[in-house]
Design a protein around this motif. Structure first.
Motif, PDB file in Angstrom:
ATOM      1  N   VAL A  25      33.804  32.492  -9.415  1.00  0.00           N
ATOM      2  CA  VAL A  25      34.452  32.189 -10.541  1.00  0.00           C
ATOM      3  C   VAL A  25      33.595  31.666 -11.709  1.00  0.00           C
ATOM      4  CG1 VAL A  25      36.406  30.492 -11.609  1.00  0.00           C
ATOM      5  CG2 VAL A  25      36.448  31.028  -9.315  1.00  0.00           C
ATOM      6  N   LEU A  26      33.575  32.280 -12.693  1.00  0.00           N
ATOM      7  CA  LEU A  26      32.646  32.074 -13.887  1.00  0.00           C
ATOM      8  C   LEU A  26      33.483  31.426 -15.090  1.00  0.00           C
ATOM      9  CD1 LEU A  26      29.812  33.111 -14.865  1.00  0.00           C
ATOM     10  CD2 LEU A  26      30.719  35.129 -15.611  1.00  0.00           C
ATOM     11  N   GLY A  27      32.851  30.397 -15.422  1.00  0.00           N
ATOM     12  CA  GLY A  27      33.268  29.801 -16.590  1.00  0.00           C
ATOM     13  C   GLY A  27      32.380  30.017 -17.879  1.00  0.00           C
TER      14      GLY A  27
ATOM     15  N   ASN B 299      14.219  16.813 -17.233  1.00  0.00           N
ATOM     16  CA  ASN B 299      15.224  17.205 -16.328  1.00  0.00           C
ATOM     17  C   ASN B 299      15.724  18.720 -16.837  1.00  0.00           C
ATOM     18  OD1 ASN B 299      16.596  17.121 -14.116  1.00  0.00           O
ATOM     19  ND2 ASN B 299      18.096  15.729 -14.899  1.00  0.00           N
ATOM     20  N   PHE B 300      15.174  18.992 -18.009  1.00  0.00           N
ATOM     21  CA  PHE B 300      15.550  20.419 -18.087  1.00  0.00           C
ATOM     22  C   PHE B 300      14.488  21.270 -17.829  1.00  0.00           C
ATOM     23  CE2 PHE B 300      19.024  20.562 -21.542  1.00  0.00           C
ATOM     24  CZ  PHE B 300      19.641  19.276 -21.171  1.00  0.00           C
ATOM     25  N   ILE B 301      14.649  22.409 -17.113  1.00  0.00           N
ATOM     26  CA  ILE B 301      13.805  23.552 -17.021  1.00  0.00           C
ATOM     27  C   ILE B 301      14.260  24.685 -18.121  1.00  0.00           C
ATOM     28  CG2 ILE B 301      12.768  25.402 -15.597  1.00  0.00           C
ATOM     29  CD1 ILE B 301      13.214  23.189 -13.220  1.00  0.00           C
TER      30      ILE B 301
ATOM     31  N   GLY C  42      35.510  24.595 -16.207  1.00  0.00           N
ATOM     32  CA  GLY C  42      34.155  24.082 -15.555  1.00  0.00           C
ATOM     33  C   GLY C  42      33.921  22.528 -15.812  1.00  0.00           C
ATOM     34  N   ALA C  43      34.440  22.151 -16.601  1.00  0.00           N
ATOM     35  CA  ALA C  43      34.560  20.480 -16.798  1.00  0.00           C
ATOM     36  C   ALA C  43      35.460  19.888 -15.800  1.00  0.00           C
ATOM     37  CB  ALA C  43      34.811  20.270 -18.379  1.00  0.00           C
ATOM     38  N   VAL C  44      36.579  20.404 -15.607  1.00  0.00           N
ATOM     39  CA  VAL C  44      37.405  19.824 -14.621  1.00  0.00           C
ATOM     40  C   VAL C  44      36.900  20.004 -13.136  1.00  0.00           C
ATOM     41  CG1 VAL C  44      39.734  20.140 -13.647  1.00  0.00           C
ATOM     42  CG2 VAL C  44      39.593  20.346 -15.903  1.00  0.00           C
TER      43      VAL C  44
ATOM     44  N   ALA D 232      32.889  16.905 -15.377  1.00  0.00           N
ATOM     45  CA  ALA D 232      31.868  16.618 -16.225  1.00  0.00           C
ATOM     46  C   ALA D 232      31.721  15.305 -16.921  1.00  0.00           C
ATOM     47  CB  ALA D 232      31.760  17.655 -17.393  1.00  0.00           C
ATOM     48  N   GLY D 233      30.604  14.469 -17.391  1.00  0.00           N
ATOM     49  CA  GLY D 233      30.811  13.476 -17.998  1.00  0.00           C
ATOM     50  C   GLY D 233      29.456  13.064 -19.117  1.00  0.00           C
ATOM     51  N   ALA D 234      29.743  12.143 -19.897  1.00  0.00           N
ATOM     52  CA  ALA D 234      28.584  11.950 -20.499  1.00  0.00           C
ATOM     53  C   ALA D 234      28.943  10.609 -21.260  1.00  0.00           C
ATOM     54  CB  ALA D 234      28.347  12.942 -21.802  1.00  0.00           C
ATOM     55  N   PHE D 235      28.137   9.741 -21.647  1.00  0.00           N
ATOM     56  CA  PHE D 235      28.133   8.662 -22.634  1.00  0.00           C
ATOM     57  C   PHE D 235      29.100   7.410 -21.948  1.00  0.00           C
ATOM     58  CE2 PHE D 235      27.093  12.200 -25.504  1.00  0.00           C
ATOM     59  CZ  PHE D 235      25.865  11.511 -26.205  1.00  0.00           C
TER      60      PHE D 235
ATOM     61  N   PRO E 259      16.946  28.938 -24.203  1.00  0.00           N
ATOM     62  CA  PRO E 259      18.021  29.126 -23.163  1.00  0.00           C
ATOM     63  C   PRO E 259      17.726  27.835 -22.093  1.00  0.00           C
ATOM     64  CG  PRO E 259      17.202  31.249 -23.736  1.00  0.00           C
ATOM     65  CD  PRO E 259      16.085  30.018 -24.158  1.00  0.00           C
ATOM     66  N   ASN E 260      18.898  27.396 -21.772  1.00  0.00           N
ATOM     67  CA  ASN E 260      18.723  26.251 -20.660  1.00  0.00           C
ATOM     68  C   ASN E 260      20.303  25.859 -19.813  1.00  0.00           C
ATOM     69  OD1 ASN E 260      20.459  23.733 -21.492  1.00  0.00           O
ATOM     70  ND2 ASN E 260      19.212  24.510 -23.333  1.00  0.00           N
ATOM     71  N   ILE E 261      20.386  25.438 -19.024  1.00  0.00           N
ATOM     72  CA  ILE E 261      21.507  25.100 -18.166  1.00  0.00           C
ATOM     73  C   ILE E 261      21.752  23.670 -18.012  1.00  0.00           C
ATOM     74  CG2 ILE E 261      22.030  27.180 -17.022  1.00  0.00           C
ATOM     75  CD1 ILE E 261      20.639  26.313 -14.722  1.00  0.00           C
ATOM     76  N   GLY E 262      21.134  23.024 -18.856  1.00  0.00           N
ATOM     77  CA  GLY E 262      21.399  21.409 -19.006  1.00  0.00           C
ATOM     78  C   GLY E 262      20.381  20.596 -17.898  1.00  0.00           C
ATOM     79  N   SER E 263      20.777  19.475 -17.232  1.00  0.00           N
ATOM     80  CA  SER E 263      20.282  18.771 -16.458  1.00  0.00           C
ATOM     81  C   SER E 263      19.883  19.651 -15.142  1.00  0.00           C
ATOM     82  CB  SER E 263      20.628  17.273 -16.015  1.00  0.00           C
ATOM     83  OG  SER E 263      20.303  16.802 -17.410  1.00  0.00           O
TER      84      SER E 263
ATOM     85  N   THR F 190      27.372  27.549 -18.089  1.00  0.00           N
ATOM     86  CA  THR F 190      26.146  26.652 -18.658  1.00  0.00           C
ATOM     87  C   THR F 190      25.520  25.742 -17.763  1.00  0.00           C
ATOM     88  OG1 THR F 190      27.935  24.891 -19.082  1.00  0.00           O
ATOM     89  CG2 THR F 190      27.644  26.471 -20.861  1.00  0.00           C
ATOM     90  N   ASN F 191      26.123  26.102 -16.323  1.00  0.00           N
ATOM     91  CA  ASN F 191      25.536  25.152 -15.368  1.00  0.00           C
ATOM     92  C   ASN F 191      25.080  26.212 -14.165  1.00  0.00           C
ATOM     93  OD1 ASN F 191      24.864  22.780 -14.560  1.00  0.00           O
ATOM     94  ND2 ASN F 191      26.852  22.147 -13.646  1.00  0.00           N
ATOM     95  N   LEU F 192      25.004  27.552 -14.598  1.00  0.00           N
ATOM     96  CA  LEU F 192      24.505  28.454 -13.467  1.00  0.00           C
ATOM     97  C   LEU F 192      23.098  29.153 -13.390  1.00  0.00           C
ATOM     98  CD1 LEU F 192      27.883  30.656 -13.522  1.00  0.00           C
ATOM     99  CD2 LEU F 192      27.420  28.676 -11.875  1.00  0.00           C
TER     100      LEU F 192
ATOM    101  N   VAL G 189      22.716  21.539 -10.715  1.00  0.00           N
ATOM    102  CA  VAL G 189      23.074  23.112 -11.205  1.00  0.00           C
ATOM    103  C   VAL G 189      23.805  23.706  -9.993  1.00  0.00           C
ATOM    104  CG1 VAL G 189      21.443  23.301 -13.204  1.00  0.00           C
ATOM    105  CG2 VAL G 189      20.756  24.045 -10.665  1.00  0.00           C
ATOM    106  N   GLN G 190      24.435  24.813 -10.198  1.00  0.00           N
ATOM    107  CA  GLN G 190      25.312  25.773  -9.394  1.00  0.00           C
ATOM    108  C   GLN G 190      24.248  27.158  -9.079  1.00  0.00           C
ATOM    109  OE1 GLN G 190      28.138  25.073  -7.620  1.00  0.00           O
ATOM    110  NE2 GLN G 190      28.284  27.018  -6.633  1.00  0.00           N
ATOM    111  N   ARG G 191      23.787  27.528  -7.814  1.00  0.00           N
ATOM    112  CA  ARG G 191      23.135  28.624  -7.592  1.00  0.00           C
ATOM    113  C   ARG G 191      23.952  29.656  -7.194  1.00  0.00           C
ATOM    114  NH1 ARG G 191      17.188  28.006  -5.140  1.00  0.00           N
ATOM    115  NH2 ARG G 191      16.792  25.802  -5.820  1.00  0.00           N
TER     116      ARG G 191
END
Ligand code: FAD
Length: 316
Positions: free
Chosen positions: A48-50, A277-279, A116-118, A122-125, A207-211, A53-55, A313-315
């Motif tokens: 399943v693809l959202g 923490n970003f590559i 993807g967030a559900v 996902a969370g922040a702040f 281009p990145n996938i976050g932490s 941004t985390n893949l 991240v999800q591989r």
């Protein structure tokens, strides 16, 4: 009904990854169900693809069906909004600003879709998706039926949910967010503060996938009986930054930085000097370049602190 050999690089924030053998965007339940039945007939695995941004998609790609639930609707009933899983969080936030609904401001600048967030809570702040969720509707690809869950049955935890724990056997189709009436300008200002905060700290120019790694809960550090004193350093544990995320954690970025890895690169990938923490994909990186750097970071941080970093991240 499926498209074939679609490069997944075009569907991920990283712009990395080989082709999906089959690809399909389902806009409603009928299309989703037909796609799942067809995939089962062909004996294909489904991913399943959202928003991607985390893949981290491998260079070989995915030898199955990449299925994108592109459910795109927003239906308001009082202070509740029923949102299709394919709606980007940014679009949901714009809706909340326009309709003066408050509660989700912490998600300002959070990339990706509602689905993807559900799934990852996902969370922040200090905020988490679960705080706003009233119910979630999904499709069980094994039982071929719709499932509706109230929030407690979603088993939300830190960056986790029942959907994540079930390992991709349920596709989130929509979620009802319970918000409160707020003031448009206050909501807008708060969201823009978060977006600006991220722009200043995250290397969004590449281009990145976050932490890449999860922050390390303090409980895990003491459980591992690791001294918080930095080897070779005069600094004591009190000097180590601890942030609440939402439990007390030591930022992975801090450990990577202290291990001297800022700016280290391999192939086209680099540990970001701006946020270690970003590559980031600086020059047409391959998934294998990123994987090499992930292993390097894990080894160095383990060697220096005895801490095993876990991937966020999800591989594929
Ligand atoms: C710059 C940047 C900053 C980020 N900051 C944060 C942050 O502050 N907090 C945070 O928690 N995350 C953060 N992330 C990570 C990421 O944005 C979130 O995890 C986001 O919620 C992923 O959503 P997505 O739609 O892109 O999912 P994808 O990357 O497409 O998929 C991620 C996982 O979710 C599954 N999935 C996606 N949609 C569905 C669906 N409808 N049903 C079932 N499963 C599904 C996929 O199969 C996959 O396993 C950040 C990423 C970037 C690039």
């Amino acid at each position: 009904m499926f498209k074939e050999n679609i490069p997944l690089a075009g569907h991920t924030g990283y712009k990395i990854g080989g082709p999906a053998r089959y690809f399909f965007e389902a806009r409603n339940l009928d299309e989703l169900e037909s796609a799942v039945r067809e995939a089962r007939k062909k004996n294909l695995s489904i991913f399943v693809l959202g928003g991607g941004t985390n893949l981290l998609v491998s260079d070989e790609g995915f030898d199955g069906l990449a299925l994108k639930p592109d459910f795109h609707f927003l239906e308001q009933d009082g202070n509740e909004v029923n949102v299709g899983a394919g709606i980007p969080i940014a679009e949901l936030l714009n809706y909340l600003i326009t309709h003066s609904l408050t509660g989700l401001e912490w998600a300002g600048g959070l990339p990706g879709t509602v689905g993807g967030a559900v799934r990852g809570n996902a969370g922040a702040f200090g905020g988490e998706t679960k705080d706003l969720i009233k119910s979630v509707r999904s499709f069980d690809i094994e039982k071929l039926k719709e499932v509706e869950r109230e929030a407690p049955a979603c088993d939300f935890g830190y960056r986790s949910s029942v959907f994540k724990k079930k390992g991709g056997t349920e596709i989130i189709m929509s979620a009802v967010f319970a918000l409160k009436k707020g003031d448009t300008e206050t909501v807008r200002k708060s969201i823009h503060e978060k977006i600006n905060y991220r722009r200043e700290r995250h290397p969004l120019e590449y281009p990145n996938i976050g932490s890449i790694f999860k922050n390390v809960p303090l409980t895990r550090i003491s459980a591992d009986s690791i001294s918080l004193n930095l080897p070779g350093s005069t600094r004591k544990s009190a000097a180590i930054p601890v942030k609440t995320d939402p439990v007390p954690v030591v930022p992975a970025a801090y450990l990577i930085s202290e291990a001297g890895l800022k700016g280290v690169s391999f192939g086209g990938a680099m540990v970001s000097p701006k946020h270690p923490n970003f590559i980031v994909n600086v020059l047409e990186a391959k998934a294998s370049d990123v994987k090499t750097l992930i292993e390097l970071v894990k080894n160095e941080v383990h060697g220096k602190f005895g801490i095993i970093l876990e991937e966020e991240v999800q591989r594929i």
